[in-house]
Design a protein around this motif. Structure first.
Motif, short mmCIF file in Angstrom:
data_model
loop_
_atom_site.label_atom_id
_atom_site.label_comp_id
_atom_site.label_asym_id
_atom_site.label_seq_id
_atom_site.Cartn_x
_atom_site.Cartn_y
_atom_site.Cartn_z
N SER B 54 0.84 -1.20 0.00
CA SER B 54 0.00 0.00 0.00
C SER B 54 0.87 1.26 0.00
O SER B 54 0.54 2.25 -0.64
N THR B 55 2.02 1.19 0.68
CA THR B 55 2.92 2.35 0.67
C THR B 55 3.47 2.59 -0.73
O THR B 55 3.48 3.71 -1.24
N THR B 56 3.89 1.50 -1.39
CA THR B 56 4.42 1.64 -2.75
C THR B 56 3.36 2.24 -3.68
O THR B 56 3.64 3.15 -4.46
N ILE B 57 2.13 1.72 -3.56
CA ILE B 57 1.09 2.20 -4.47
C ILE B 57 0.70 3.64 -4.16
O ILE B 57 0.54 4.45 -5.07
N SER B 58 0.60 3.97 -2.88
CA SER B 58 0.18 5.35 -2.63
C SER B 58 1.31 6.34 -2.93
O SER B 58 1.03 7.45 -3.37
N LEU B 59 2.57 5.93 -2.75
CA LEU B 59 3.68 6.79 -3.19
C LEU B 59 3.58 7.03 -4.70
O LEU B 59 3.74 8.15 -5.17
N THR B 60 3.32 5.94 -5.44
CA THR B 60 3.21 6.06 -6.90
C THR B 60 2.05 6.98 -7.26
O THR B 60 2.18 7.88 -8.09
N PHE B 61 0.91 6.75 -6.61
CA PHE B 61 -0.30 7.50 -6.94
C PHE B 61 -0.12 9.00 -6.68
O PHE B 61 -0.29 9.82 -7.58
N TRP B 62 0.27 9.35 -5.45
CA TRP B 62 0.39 10.78 -5.12
C TRP B 62 1.57 11.42 -5.83
O TRP B 62 1.50 12.57 -6.25
N GLY B 63 2.65 10.65 -5.97
CA GLY B 63 3.80 11.15 -6.73
C GLY B 63 3.41 11.46 -8.17
O GLY B 63 3.80 12.49 -8.72
N ALA B 126 7.94 13.66 2.11
CA ALA B 126 9.22 13.89 1.44
C ALA B 126 9.34 13.00 0.21
O ALA B 126 9.81 13.45 -0.84
N GLY B 127 8.90 11.76 0.34
CA GLY B 127 8.95 10.83 -0.79
C GLY B 127 8.11 11.32 -1.95
O GLY B 127 8.57 11.37 -3.10
N VAL B 128 6.87 11.72 -1.65
CA VAL B 128 5.97 12.19 -2.70
C VAL B 128 6.56 13.43 -3.35
O VAL B 128 6.58 13.57 -4.59
N LEU B 129 7.10 14.33 -2.54
CA LEU B 129 7.64 15.59 -3.06
C LEU B 129 8.83 15.32 -3.98
O LEU B 129 8.91 15.85 -5.10
N ALA B 130 9.75 14.48 -3.53
CA ALA B 130 10.94 14.20 -4.34
C ALA B 130 10.55 13.51 -5.65
O ALA B 130 11.01 13.90 -6.73
N LEU B 131 9.68 12.51 -5.55
CA LEU B 131 9.26 11.79 -6.77
C LEU B 131 8.52 12.72 -7.71
O LEU B 131 8.77 12.74 -8.92
N GLY B 132 7.60 13.51 -7.16
CA GLY B 132 6.78 14.40 -7.99
C GLY B 132 7.63 15.45 -8.67
O GLY B 132 7.46 15.72 -9.87
N LEU B 133 8.55 16.05 -7.92
CA LEU B 133 9.36 17.11 -8.51
C LEU B 133 10.35 16.56 -9.53
O LEU B 133 10.58 17.15 -10.57
N ASN B 134 10.92 15.39 -9.22
CA ASN B 134 11.89 14.81 -10.15
C ASN B 134 11.22 14.37 -11.46
O ASN B 134 11.63 14.78 -12.54
N ALA B 195 11.04 4.11 -9.06
CA ALA B 195 11.84 4.98 -8.19
C ALA B 195 11.31 5.01 -6.76
O ALA B 195 12.04 5.40 -5.84
N THR B 196 10.05 4.58 -6.56
CA THR B 196 9.53 4.59 -5.18
C THR B 196 10.36 3.70 -4.26
O THR B 196 10.36 3.88 -3.05
N SER B 197 11.09 2.72 -4.85
CA SER B 197 11.89 1.82 -4.01
C SER B 197 12.95 2.61 -3.22
O SER B 197 13.38 2.18 -2.15
N LEU B 198 13.34 3.78 -3.77
CA LEU B 198 14.34 4.58 -3.06
C LEU B 198 13.82 5.10 -1.73
O LEU B 198 14.58 5.37 -0.80
N ALA B 199 12.48 5.23 -1.64
CA ALA B 199 11.89 5.79 -0.43
C ALA B 199 12.16 4.89 0.78
O ALA B 199 12.07 5.34 1.93
N SER B 200 12.50 3.61 0.53
CA SER B 200 12.83 2.73 1.65
C SER B 200 14.04 3.26 2.41
O SER B 200 14.23 2.95 3.58
N LEU B 201 14.85 4.07 1.73
CA LEU B 201 16.07 4.58 2.36
C LEU B 201 15.80 5.77 3.28
O LEU B 201 16.68 6.23 3.98
N ILE B 202 14.57 6.32 3.23
CA ILE B 202 14.21 7.31 4.24
C ILE B 202 13.12 6.74 5.15
O ILE B 202 12.17 7.44 5.51
N THR B 203 13.28 5.46 5.48
CA THR B 203 12.47 4.77 6.50
C THR B 203 11.04 4.47 6.08
O THR B 203 10.24 4.05 6.90
#
Lengths: 267, 254
Positions: B54-63, B126-134, B195-203
């Motif tokens: 669910s975290t992966t999918i919602s990161l993808t969705f909002w990103g 932070a994850g959504v912001l970084a993914l969205g901006l990048n 790229a959402t897999s990178l978010a694992s590195l910020i916990t």
């Protein structure tokens, strides 16, 4: 001021007047201090060799190109300039939109909106630019499509129409804005020969209706002779010779006009 | 019906529904696996891994939503007549394309809370912001390209009909550009998912985070990371199909 040159000046206030208009693309000067005017309801055809700048006359009037110098007046109002404290300043977008509203244009390559049906191509601008009621705009668009003989094609997209049909839709689209001056820029040049006639007959009808001024750039000499009140021979950024069609085609005075007409009539 | 939507936008809408539908079905399938996991190895690892789904999918969705909005606005600004707007949007695009997304993520998560910014974001924000901006920076170039590909004659016709710039953009340019924009956006969406897999590195406990945790607790490295590959593929593939479907339905634009 130019009564000798321009047979229509003096008969009525011109609806369009060019004063010393110069336009250059880099080194290439396409309009050289052009003085030129069109009377209300007058039908003027501009002929001349390719690359002589005749299309540019239409394009600076439609605000598609900005002149380098000189003034253009539409119904007495400066087009590219704004009166401010008695001085003429460069016009802003709002001023351009206000003044160019009485001008319409039909293009060589039609430039229909490919994502809209023929009908919507015609009613889109009346609704969103003129603020017309949508039902009225659609009814009028249907009338106009009927007038150009395309009532049955109103739900077709441009890609489903022939070149001649596209150009007739484009004419209806321009008419829907009720311009006082209509510019036709080589509107049959991109058409297959067998489709030229249907477009010319629509324009001929508009010319006969009479109330709209028309400024045409064309290579169709027979057509120019038939619909024009005045024919202008334009070459190298200047008006070489102008006059009623019978005179210009029948008895051209300038040797350049003679050789151009000779060359076009021969082929 | 014809009065409201052209054929093009109808198809685009159908395409979007198609993609969303597949996403929902995929998610339901994942939830099903989570509810009744097969007992056989390596599938016994699935419930733990899918806890991050669910975290992966919602990161993808909002990103993706942020990226889309950013790309559209920046792409339009990049095509603007104003030198200032063009430069500002250009600088943004170059910075976000020219630096690592991982570093951007770290920067947003670790640096923004410090002086002089003092902006604390949750790991998810932070994850959504970084993914969205990048991804938005890449998307902006897609939008700019699509706008510039609109034939000059379309703009001239709009001027001849006395349209304002805003009207021209909304009614003439964007509806035609969107057809060229959507297929590359589909590809960017898949890039974003990966790229959402990178978010694992910020916990953030996405599927990759779960995999890293499992590796430490149970080992079985081959099984864990092979399953992880399949999980990403199973989310991405429906998106790929959706993109292909969209590409097939753009003939009228040519």
């Amino acid at each position: 001021m130019q009564t000798n040159e321009n047979p229509t000046a003096g008969t009525a206030d011109p609806i369009v007047r060019f004063e010393n208009v110069t336009k250059a693309f880099g080194e290439l000067v396409v309009l050289r201090e052009l003085d030129f005017s069109v009377a209300p309801a007058e039908k003027v055809t501009i002929i001349g060799p390719s690359g002589s700048g005749k299309t540019t006359i239409l394009r600076v009037l439609m605000t598609l190109e900005k002149p380098n110098a000189g003034y253009i007046y539409v119904e007495g109002e400066p087009l590219w300039h704004k009166r401010k404290n008695g001085k003429l300043m460069d016009a802003d977008e709002g001023h351009l939109r206000k003044v160019r509203g009485s001008i319409g244009m039909v293009f060589q390559h039609f430039n229909l909106f490919p994502h809209m049906t023929a009908l919507r191509n015609v009613y889109e601008a009346p609704v969103h630019v003129l603020g017309m009621n949508k039902e009225q705009a659609i009814a009028r668009a249907e009338d106009l499509l009927g007038k150009v003989g395309l009532a049955d094609k109103k739900e077709h997209f441009p890609s489903q129409l022939s070149g001649g049909q596209k150009q007739r839709v484009a004419i209806a689209r321009a008419l829907a804005m009720r311009p006082k001056v209509m510019l036709f820029d080589e509107v049959t040049s991109a058409l297959d020969p067998e489709l030229v006639g249907e477009v010319l007959s629509v324009i001929r009808e508009l010319a006969l209706e009479g109330e709209m001024a028309m400024l045409l750039v064309t290579h169709e000499m027979g057509f120019a002779r038939e619909v024009s009140d005045r024919v202008v021979f334009f070459d190298n950024g200047r008006i070489v010779e102008q006059g009623p069609p019978e005179q210009l085609f029948g008895d051209p005075q300038n040797p350049r006009t003679k050789s151009f007409l000779g060359a076009t009539l021969r082929h | 019906m014809v009065a409201r939507f052209s054929v093009g936008s109808e198809r685009i809408k159908n395409g979007i529904f198609f993609v969303i539908a597949i996403l929902i079905v995929g998610t339901a399938f994942g939830v099903q696996m989570l509810a009744e996991p097969p007992e056989l190895p390596p599938f016994d690892l699935l419930p733990s891994l899918l806890r991050g789904l669910s975290t992966t999918i919602s990161l993808t969705f909002w990103g993706a939503i942020l990226a889309f909005v950013v790309a559209l606005i920046t792409g339009i600004l990049r095509s603007s007549q104003s030198v200032v707007l063009r430069s500002i949007s250009g600088i943004y695009v170059e910075i976000f394309r020219g630096t690592s997304i991982l570093v951007q993520l770290f920067w947003i998560y670790f640096v923004l809370p410090l002086d002089p910014f003092n902006i604390s974001l949750s790991a998810f924000q932070a994850g959504v912001l970084a993914l969205g901006l990048n991804v938005g920076a890449y998307g902006a170039e897609v939008v700019r390209g699509a706008i510039q590909a609109i034939p000059r004659g379309q703009i001239e016709a709009s001027i001849a009909l006395n349209m304002s710039r805003g009207l021209m953009l909304r009614r003439v340019i964007l509806p035609q550009a969107i057809v060229r924009i959507l297929p590359p956006f589909g590809n960017l969406l898949i890039e974003l998912l990966k790229a959402t897999s990178l978010a694992s590195l910020i916990t953030l406990s996405d599927v990759t985070f779960q995999a890293l945790t499992l590796r430490q607790t149970v080992g079985r490295i081959t099984e864990i990371f092979t399953l992880l590959l399949f999980i990403y593929f199973l989310i991405a593939y429906p998106l790929t199909l959706g993109v292909r479907w969209l590409e097939k339905r753009r003939q009228w634009a040519t």
